[in-house]
Design a protein around this motif. Structure first.
Motif, PDB file in Angstrom:
ATOM      1  N   MET A   1       1.169  -0.887   0.101  1.00 37.47           N
ATOM      2  CA  MET A   1       0.062   0.408  -0.263  1.00 37.47           C
ATOM      3  C   MET A   1       0.956   1.014   0.089  1.00 37.47           C
ATOM      4  SD  MET A   1      -2.770   1.432   2.769  1.00 37.47           S
ATOM      5  CE  MET A   1      -4.582   0.308   2.287  1.00 37.47           C
ATOM      6  N   GLN A   2       0.388   2.410  -0.415  1.00 34.91           N
ATOM      7  CA  GLN A   2       1.402   3.890  -0.618  1.00 34.91           C
ATOM      8  C   GLN A   2       0.694   3.860   0.407  1.00 34.91           C
ATOM      9  OE1 GLN A   2       3.938   4.413  -2.981  1.00 34.91           O
ATOM     10  NE2 GLN A   2       3.249   1.792  -3.501  1.00 34.91           N
ATOM     11  N   ARG A   3       1.661   5.563   0.536  1.00 31.08           N
ATOM     12  CA  ARG A   3       1.348   6.435   2.190  1.00 31.08           C
ATOM     13  C   ARG A   3       0.245   7.104   1.851  1.00 31.08           C
ATOM     14  NH1 ARG A   3       5.593   9.190   3.627  1.00 31.08           N
ATOM     15  NH2 ARG A   3       6.393  10.200   1.873  1.00 31.08           N
ATOM     16  N   GLU A   4      -0.287   7.582  -0.123  1.00 32.55           N
ATOM     17  CA  GLU A   4      -1.266   8.076  -0.072  1.00 32.55           C
ATOM     18  C   GLU A   4      -2.138   7.914  -0.229  1.00 32.55           C
ATOM     19  OE1 GLU A   4       1.466   7.771  -2.062  1.00 32.55           O
ATOM     20  OE2 GLU A   4       2.515  10.152  -1.286  1.00 32.55           O
ATOM     21  N   GLU A   5      -2.156   6.167  -0.628  1.00 31.19           N
ATOM     22  CA  GLU A   5      -3.969   5.669  -0.266  1.00 31.19           C
ATOM     23  C   GLU A   5      -4.272   5.230   1.202  1.00 31.19           C
ATOM     24  OE1 GLU A   5      -3.010   1.564  -2.910  1.00 31.19           O
ATOM     25  OE2 GLU A   5      -1.475   2.259  -2.892  1.00 31.19           O
ATOM     26  N   LEU A   6      -3.109   5.111   1.625  1.00 28.02           N
ATOM     27  CA  LEU A   6      -3.231   4.788   3.716  1.00 28.02           C
ATOM     28  C   LEU A   6      -4.229   6.159   4.239  1.00 28.02           C
ATOM     29  CD1 LEU A   6      -3.389   3.481   6.333  1.00 28.02           C
ATOM     30  CD2 LEU A   6      -1.150   4.472   6.428  1.00 28.02           C
ATOM     31  N   VAL A   7      -3.195   7.641   3.659  1.00 31.64           N
ATOM     32  CA  VAL A   7      -4.119   8.488   4.575  1.00 31.64           C
ATOM     33  C   VAL A   7      -4.968   9.129   3.576  1.00 31.64           C
ATOM     34  CG1 VAL A   7      -3.393  11.148   4.304  1.00 31.64           C
ATOM     35  CG2 VAL A   7      -1.885   9.002   4.300  1.00 31.64           C
ATOM     36  N   ALA A   8      -5.253   8.568   2.564  1.00 33.96           N
ATOM     37  CA  ALA A   8      -7.185   8.560   1.083  1.00 33.96           C
ATOM     38  C   ALA A   8      -7.592   8.022   2.492  1.00 33.96           C
ATOM     39  CB  ALA A   8      -6.673   8.499   0.175  1.00 33.96           C
ATOM     40  N   HIS A   9      -7.620   6.965   2.443  1.00 34.30           N
ATOM     41  CA  HIS A   9      -8.544   5.705   3.411  1.00 34.30           C
ATOM     42  C   HIS A   9      -8.708   6.435   4.487  1.00 34.30           C
ATOM     43  CE1 HIS A   9     -10.796   2.071   4.047  1.00 34.30           C
ATOM     44  NE2 HIS A   9     -10.167   2.400   4.611  1.00 34.30           N
ATOM     45  N   CYS A  10      -8.331   6.697   5.350  1.00 35.80           N
ATOM     46  CA  CYS A  10      -8.404   6.873   6.572  1.00 35.80           C
ATOM     47  C   CYS A  10      -9.149   8.306   6.079  1.00 35.80           C
ATOM     48  CB  CYS A  10      -7.208   7.662   7.389  1.00 35.80           C
ATOM     49  SG  CYS A  10      -6.443   6.496   8.195  1.00 35.80           S
ATOM     50  N   LEU A  11      -8.764   9.650   5.422  1.00 41.09           N
ATOM     51  CA  LEU A  11      -9.420  11.171   5.278  1.00 41.09           C
ATOM     52  C   LEU A  11     -10.761  10.950   5.023  1.00 41.09           C
ATOM     53  CD1 LEU A  11      -6.322  13.047   5.593  1.00 41.09           C
ATOM     54  CD2 LEU A  11      -7.472  12.261   7.190  1.00 41.09           C
ATOM     55  N   ALA A  12     -10.988   9.550   4.355  1.00 37.53           N
ATOM     56  CA  ALA A  12     -12.131   9.407   3.957  1.00 37.53           C
ATOM     57  C   ALA A  12     -13.833   9.486   4.549  1.00 37.53           C
ATOM     58  CB  ALA A  12     -11.842   8.838   2.410  1.00 37.53           C
ATOM     59  N   LYS A  13     -12.745   8.488   5.551  1.00 37.26           N
ATOM     60  CA  LYS A  13     -14.127   8.362   6.958  1.00 37.26           C
ATOM     61  C   LYS A  13     -15.065   9.648   7.475  1.00 37.26           C
ATOM     62  CE  LYS A  13     -12.855   4.062   7.396  1.00 37.26           C
ATOM     63  NZ  LYS A  13     -13.297   2.858   6.412  1.00 37.26           N
ATOM     64  N   PRO A  14     -16.522   9.039   8.080  1.00 34.61           N
ATOM     65  CA  PRO A  14     -16.913  10.652   8.269  1.00 34.61           C
ATOM     66  C   PRO A  14     -16.855  11.093   9.253  1.00 34.61           C
ATOM     67  CG  PRO A  14     -18.254   8.578   7.211  1.00 34.61           C
ATOM     68  CD  PRO A  14     -17.034   8.333   7.534  1.00 34.61           C
ATOM     69  N   GLY A  15     -16.518  12.650   9.320  1.00 36.88           N
ATOM     70  CA  GLY A  15     -16.344  12.872  10.849  1.00 36.88           C
ATOM     71  C   GLY A  15     -14.455  13.419  10.892  1.00 36.88           C
ATOM     72  N   ALA A  16     -13.535  12.015   9.947  1.00 42.35           N
ATOM     73  CA  ALA A  16     -12.107  12.483  10.030  1.00 42.35           C
ATOM     74  C   ALA A  16     -11.436  13.474  10.217  1.00 42.35           C
ATOM     75  CB  ALA A  16     -11.527  10.956   9.220  1.00 42.35           C
ATOM     76  N   GLU A  17     -10.511  13.583  10.477  1.00 38.41           N
ATOM     77  CA  GLU A  17      -9.795  14.991  10.363  1.00 38.41           C
ATOM     78  C   GLU A  17      -8.208  14.598  10.853  1.00 38.41           C
ATOM     79  OE1 GLU A  17     -10.039  17.317  14.294  1.00 38.41           O
ATOM     80  OE2 GLU A  17     -10.805  16.299  15.372  1.00 38.41           O
ATOM     81  N   GLU A  18      -7.267  15.374   9.891  1.00 37.11           N
ATOM     82  CA  GLU A  18      -5.385  15.118   9.902  1.00 37.11           C
ATOM     83  C   GLU A  18      -5.440  15.865  10.684  1.00 37.11           C
ATOM     84  OE1 GLU A  18      -2.668  15.555   6.466  1.00 37.11           O
ATOM     85  OE2 GLU A  18      -4.413  15.535   5.709  1.00 37.11           O
ATOM     86  N   THR A  19      -4.927  15.534  11.509  1.00 35.92           N
ATOM     87  CA  THR A  19      -4.090  15.879  13.312  1.00 35.92           C
ATOM     88  C   THR A  19      -2.205  15.793  12.914  1.00 35.92           C
ATOM     89  OG1 THR A  19      -3.742  14.777  14.964  1.00 35.92           O
ATOM     90  CG2 THR A  19      -6.369  16.522  13.982  1.00 35.92           C
ATOM     91  N   TYR A  20      -1.663  16.467  12.628  1.00 31.47           N
ATOM     92  CA  TYR A  20      -0.029  16.279  13.543  1.00 31.47           C
ATOM     93  C   TYR A  20       0.601  17.157  15.058  1.00 31.47           C
ATOM     94  CZ  TYR A  20       0.124  16.012   8.150  1.00 31.47           C
ATOM     95  OH  TYR A  20      -0.363  15.123   7.417  1.00 31.47           O
ATOM     96  N   PRO A  21      -0.311  16.127  15.971  1.00 28.13           N
ATOM     97  CA  PRO A  21       0.204  16.689  17.171  1.00 28.13           C
ATOM     98  C   PRO A  21       1.746  16.973  17.462  1.00 28.13           C
ATOM     99  CG  PRO A  21      -0.626  14.698  17.438  1.00 28.13           C
ATOM    100  CD  PRO A  21      -0.491  14.919  15.796  1.00 28.13           C
ATOM    101  N   TRP A  22       2.873  15.563  16.902  1.00 28.41           N
ATOM    102  CA  TRP A  22       3.991  15.385  16.969  1.00 28.41           C
ATOM    103  C   TRP A  22       4.979  16.552  16.126  1.00 28.41           C
ATOM    104  CZ3 TRP A  22       0.707  11.527  18.243  1.00 28.41           C
ATOM    105  CH2 TRP A  22       0.171  11.352  19.718  1.00 28.41           C
ATOM    106  N   GLY A  23       4.433  17.205  15.144  1.00 26.47           N
ATOM    107  CA  GLY A  23       4.682  17.362  13.491  1.00 26.47           C
ATOM    108  C   GLY A  23       4.843  16.407  13.240  1.00 26.47           C
ATOM    109  N   ASP A  24       5.861  16.590  12.220  1.00 27.18           N
ATOM    110  CA  ASP A  24       5.914  16.120  10.634  1.00 27.18           C
ATOM    111  C   ASP A  24       5.459  14.471  10.343  1.00 27.18           C
ATOM    112  OD1 ASP A  24       3.899  18.530   9.495  1.00 27.18           O
ATOM    113  OD2 ASP A  24       6.536  19.237   9.043  1.00 27.18           O
TER     114      ASP A  24
END
Length: 117
Positions: A1-24
């Motif tokens: 799996m590519q990183r972009e696919e994993l991130v897109a799958h997570c963020l496609a969930k209803p109400g999902a938000e992307e955060t970076y609490p410990w840096g990039d």
């Protein structure tokens, strides 16, 4: 799996938000203010809730020794770190993310649960 696919799958969930609490280096996908996926962008692992406790999560570790390990600090609560770069099949990675999301949503107060699409 590519990183972009994993991130897109997570963020496609209803109400999902992307955060970076410990840096990039680590993206934390949240729903209702609670994490459901810890994506290590450098190391190729995603931390997900795999059961109610360490014993339930151990079933996944036994199926994929070395590719799925107990998450540091929170492993006793049923969280595993999953290598999404190849050892674990893409459909199983998606299944684990989906189950983690569902577990977190189920634990949220009804007022904080996202509306179904």
């Amino acid at each position: 799996m590519q990183r972009e696919e994993l991130v897109a799958h997570c963020l496609a969930k209803p109400g999902a938000e992307e955060t970076y609490p410990w840096g990039d280096a680590e993206l934390v996908a949240k729903v209702g203010g609670k994490a459901f996926a810890f994506i290590n962008l450098d190391g190729g692992t995603v931390g997900v809730k795999c059961g109610r406790d360490a014993a339930e999560a151990a079933e996944w570790r036994e199926r994929h020794p070395g590719a799925i390990v107990a998450s540091a600090y929170i492993g006793r609560y049923g969280w595993n770190a999953v290598d999404w770069t190849g050892p674990v099949a893409d459909d199983e990675v998606r299944e684990l993310v989906d189950a983690s999301y569902d577990a977190i949503v189920a634990a949220l107060p009804k007022a904080r649960r996202p509306a179904a699409r």
